[in-house]
Design an enzyme around this catalytic site. Sequence first.
Site, mmCIF file in Angstrom:
data_model
loop_
_atom_site.group_PDB
_atom_site.id
_atom_site.type_symbol
_atom_site.label_atom_id
_atom_site.label_comp_id
_atom_site.label_asym_id
_atom_site.label_seq_id
_atom_site.Cartn_x
_atom_site.Cartn_y
_atom_site.Cartn_z
ATOM 1 N N GLU A 245 0.904 -1.204 0.019
ATOM 2 C CA GLU A 245 0.005 0.006 -0.030
ATOM 3 C C GLU A 245 0.808 1.136 0.061
ATOM 4 O O GLU A 245 1.652 1.479 1.058
ATOM 5 C CB GLU A 245 -0.912 0.071 1.227
ATOM 6 N N CYS A 279 -2.437 8.930 3.112
ATOM 7 C CA CYS A 279 -2.234 8.537 1.928
ATOM 8 C C CYS A 279 -3.558 8.909 0.697
ATOM 9 O O CYS A 279 -3.192 9.058 -0.276
ATOM 10 C CB CYS A 279 -2.209 6.968 1.888
HETATM 11 P P1 NAD Z 1 8.754 4.839 4.064
HETATM 12 O O1 NAD Z 1 8.572 4.262 2.646
HETATM 13 O O2 NAD Z 1 9.794 5.791 4.132
HETATM 14 O O3 NAD Z 1 9.026 4.028 5.333
HETATM 15 C C1 NAD Z 1 8.000 2.998 5.750
HETATM 16 C C2 NAD Z 1 8.389 1.829 6.533
HETATM 17 O O4 NAD Z 1 9.382 1.297 5.661
HETATM 18 C C3 NAD Z 1 9.161 2.394 7.735
HETATM 19 O O5 NAD Z 1 8.688 1.696 8.926
HETATM 20 C C4 NAD Z 1 10.859 2.229 7.553
HETATM 21 O O6 NAD Z 1 11.595 2.104 8.451
HETATM 22 C C5 NAD Z 1 10.526 0.994 6.556
HETATM 23 N N1 NAD Z 1 11.811 0.831 5.754
HETATM 24 C C6 NAD Z 1 12.306 1.790 5.114
HETATM 25 N N2 NAD Z 1 13.516 1.271 4.254
HETATM 26 C C7 NAD Z 1 13.190 -0.170 4.166
HETATM 27 C C8 NAD Z 1 13.681 -1.171 3.656
HETATM 28 N N3 NAD Z 1 14.818 -1.208 2.566
HETATM 29 N N4 NAD Z 1 13.315 -2.354 4.009
HETATM 30 C C9 NAD Z 1 12.176 -2.610 4.706
HETATM 31 N N5 NAD Z 1 11.584 -1.492 5.212
HETATM 32 C C10 NAD Z 1 12.165 -0.418 5.328
HETATM 33 O O7 NAD Z 1 7.415 5.746 4.282
HETATM 34 P P2 NAD Z 1 6.932 6.861 5.169
HETATM 35 O O8 NAD Z 1 7.837 8.170 4.733
HETATM 36 O O9 NAD Z 1 7.151 6.303 6.617
HETATM 37 O O10 NAD Z 1 5.341 7.113 5.083
HETATM 38 C C11 NAD Z 1 5.020 7.891 4.180
HETATM 39 C C12 NAD Z 1 4.527 7.360 3.037
HETATM 40 O O11 NAD Z 1 3.590 6.161 3.094
HETATM 41 C C13 NAD Z 1 3.753 8.099 1.964
HETATM 42 O O12 NAD Z 1 4.189 7.930 0.574
HETATM 43 C C14 NAD Z 1 2.295 7.504 1.992
HETATM 44 O O13 NAD Z 1 1.480 7.879 0.665
HETATM 45 C C15 NAD Z 1 2.512 6.410 2.391
HETATM 46 N N6 NAD Z 1 1.263 5.576 2.982
HETATM 47 C C16 NAD Z 1 0.544 4.757 2.273
HETATM 48 C C17 NAD Z 1 -0.931 4.418 2.958
HETATM 49 C C18 NAD Z 1 -1.578 3.602 2.187
HETATM 50 O O14 NAD Z 1 -2.446 2.910 2.599
HETATM 51 N N7 NAD Z 1 -1.633 3.630 0.818
HETATM 52 C C19 NAD Z 1 -1.021 4.717 4.087
HETATM 53 C C20 NAD Z 1 -0.202 5.561 4.674
HETATM 54 C C21 NAD Z 1 1.003 6.070 4.320
#
Ligand code: NAD
Length: 521
Positions: A245, A279
């Site tokens: 997502e 999101c």
């Molecule tokens: P992000 O992708 O930077 O991080 C999300 C998570 O992934 C964190 O827990 C982080 O530690 C982890 N992570 C980072 N690198 C990784 C890797 N290589 N392997 C595994 N895990 C890793 O996202 P963010 O900045 O925390 O959140 C914002 C984003 O989330 C926005 O783009 C938003 O649209 C999206 N979002 C989507 C939804 C949805 O339901 N579609 C809901 C909420 C947020």
Amino acid sequence: MATVEQAQTTTDSGAPTVDVFCPADGRLVGSVPDMGAPEVEQIAAQLRAAQPAWEAIGPEGRARHMLAWLDWIFDNEDRILELVQQESGKSYGDTKIEILATAEVINYYAKHAGEFLADQHPRPHELASSTKSLHLFRKPYQLVGEIFPWNYPLAMPMLDVPPALMAGAAVLSKPSEFTPLAWTECVRGWNEIAAPPVLGLANGAGAAGAAVIDVVDMIMFTGSTRTGRKIAVRAAERLIPAALELGGKDAMIVLDDADMERAVNGATWGGLFNAGQTCIAVERVYVEEPIYDEFVAKLTEKVSGLRTGMDAPGTYQSDLGSLATEAQLEIVERHVQDAKDRGARVLTGGKPTGQGLIYEPTVLVDVDHTMQCMTEETFGPTIPVMKVANEAEAIRLANDSPYGLNGSVYTGDNDRGIRVARQMETGGVSVNNAMMTLFQFPLPFGGWKESGIGGRFGGPAGLLKYCRQQSVTTERIKLASEIHWYPYTKRRGRVAAHLTRILGARGWRRRLGLKRKGSPE
Ligand code: NAD
């Protein structure tokens, strides 16, 4: 102000930790371990050992633990919400909604898991199979990994963890390093109520998330499209399923017959709730020309009256709070500056308040698709509004995006709303509402295009994705052999060929073999 970006440090014993700062005032509000692969592997092994007993108690047994956990969360609500506020800098009003989501998701899946997981016995699809009984069983993945972003420290895990646990899987959860405190407390609560040890916690930065993917049987990821791609690649290498997502750039379309007050209120809340860090936030608005001026005037008035800040619990003195990270503030500032450089006007807001990472709620006009604010995910408190000639132009522009998460349409005519919704290339559309599809649990929630793969949540699919399906057939009539088994003989071959035609061909001449081309009769 102290930096509010998360910082990696070590404890006195030398173990690495992640410090957590309040983005509204820069205070250090806590720290959690920054786990590496060996610790994650150890937790995964413990979860796997506990999972078979969890699966064996069935949905009713699991629901009892889930509901006891919900009791614990309500009993500790004030402390949990205080942690949410401190680590995210939200307003109290925005924070409170996280508890609502928690209660609704746990209750929904606790109530329906038995029905969703029930064995099924479909009827055979044709006469030749009528001697068989068909059975469809669901078996959970033993260990599911779930990785969360920072925008809803409680509600994000709560959309994914209850259905996975109710499916019978053990869950290894990984909150964002920016907002791990409230979720860490909830996992502690799971253990405090003495529920079976099937909910694990991997705290830390991206490396801890990567370690989670390496030890689980299925991964559910919510976060940015950039990180989602990396996760998809690693899951493909391990050949485990991944549900992703990701980001969004949701369009709101306001048609000329819309209820003006509702559309303005919907744009205001839908665009600015949680300081725009949702999101499925309204990220861009397209308004039909006849009502554009009135819409913009009313929206600007409404937005300029909103209060910002992280208010004290229970006071409701603020509407929207802080951005969660410095990186997020930089994106918002860049999008507004880029829009201004290309000719957009700021009608209200347009700069940081100067308090923590709080940014003024902002309305932008004279925007178009050459601007970042209309094409890239902003994830901030900005509402760019564009005038369109008609419905067709609104739909074309709404679909002009690599994202396809959700969207909304405002109109006085529900049929018109559905007609427009069906032309939008998104996983969900709310007609005359903002973000409403997510909260209608019988409906699936998931993104199209670069907004995701595999569906996140909602209905039976939101739970069954944590299961493998097993198809089993049994024989109702005991025969010594089947007609297609060895040895092949002319007589059995003829019988099989006749049966195939009688049951499978169209028209009596073909069925009886009277209509053929070029083959000897
Ligand atoms: P992000 O992708 O930077 O991080 C999300 C998570 O992934 C964190 O827990 C982080 O530690 C982890 N992570 C980072 N690198 C990784 C890797 N290589 N392997 C595994 N895990 C890793 O996202 P963010 O900045 O925390 O959140 C914002 C984003 O989330 C926005 O783009 C938003 O649209 C999206 N979002 C989507 C939804 C949805 O339901 N579609 C809901 C909420 C947020």
